[in-house]
Design an enzyme around this catalytic site. Structure first.
Site, PDB file in Angstrom:
ATOM      1  CG  HIS A 113       3.924   6.902   3.979  1.00 27.04           C
ATOM      2  ND1 HIS A 113       4.296   6.298   2.787  1.00 27.04           N
ATOM      3  CD2 HIS A 113       3.942   5.913   4.906  1.00 27.04           C
ATOM      4  CE1 HIS A 113       4.532   5.017   3.010  1.00 27.04           C
ATOM      5  NE2 HIS A 113       4.327   4.750   4.283  1.00 27.04           N
TER       6      HIS A 113
ATOM      7  NE  ARG B  69      -1.804   0.612   6.540  1.00 29.53           N
ATOM      8  CZ  ARG B  69      -0.890   0.009   5.813  1.00 29.53           C
ATOM      9  NH1 ARG B  69      -0.688   0.378   4.569  1.00 29.53           N
ATOM     10  NH2 ARG B  69      -0.181  -0.985   6.300  1.00 29.53           N
TER      11      ARG B  69
ATOM     12  CB  SER C  67       4.734   1.134   0.274  1.00 27.73           C
ATOM     13  OG  SER C  67       4.773   2.373   0.917  1.00 27.73           O
TER      14      SER C  67
END
Ligand code: PNS
Length: 159
Positions: A17, A89, A127
């Site tokens: 992030h 990603r 995450s």
């Protein structure tokens, strides 16, 4: 370009992030990091904790940290911002992001989604994985900012 909203769950905030925010700031004058309040999920960190984690990791006056509930496009309208920034990603992100961007465009044609590639060092960092590894006692040093690492350690040692 004036401003963009960078929305997400940020549970927790990772170096992926952070890398995206740094890239985003080269393109936009201002970024609103918008934490989703999702009543359907039980997060590891509260909105306030996540806000503090982001604040501690990103020291830049061009960043506003906020939270929102409901539709992202409504939030964007309220903030008078017409660009949404998202990170990509791997190919596996594409399908979900494609759906999200197109649904948002259908709901609010004025809103454009801009994708940026996550820094190559963090392609595999999410995450979800960070939470899983940290909960099982694994070392996530280098994958999250130092202040987030401290918070994760405290969380999983019962602190
Ligand atoms: O970090 P995440 O969990 O991948 O972020 C997802 C997020 C917050 C961008 C997305 O779930 C979202 O915008 N939710 C708000 C609700 C909404 O607008 N849904 C319709 C778009 S499909």
């Amino acid at each position: 370009m004036p401003a963009a909203i960078y929305p997400g769950s940020f549970d927790p905030f990772t170096n992926g992030h952070l890398s995206l925010i740094q890239r985003g700031l080269q393109m936009f004058d201002r970024l609103i990091v918008a934490i989703l309040v999702n009543p359907k999920k039980t997060p590891l960190f509260s909105i306030e904790e996540r806000r503090e984690m982001i604040q501690g990791a990103v020291k830049d006056p061009r960043i506003e940290i906020d939270s929102f509930q409901g539709l992202l496009v409504e939030y964007a309208k309220k903030k008078k911002v017409s660009v949404v920034l998202r990170g990509l990603r791997a190919v596996s992100d594409f399908e979900y992001e494609f759906q999200l961007a197109n649904m948002n465009r259908k709901l609010q044609p004025d809103i454009e989604t801009v994708f940026m590639m996550t820094g190559e060092d963090y392609f595999y960092v999410s995450s979800n994985l960070v939470r899983e590894v940290a909960s099982l006692g694994g070392n996530v040093k280098g994958l999250v900012p130092q202040n987030v690492l401290t918070k994760l350690k405290a969380k999983y040692s019962g602190g």
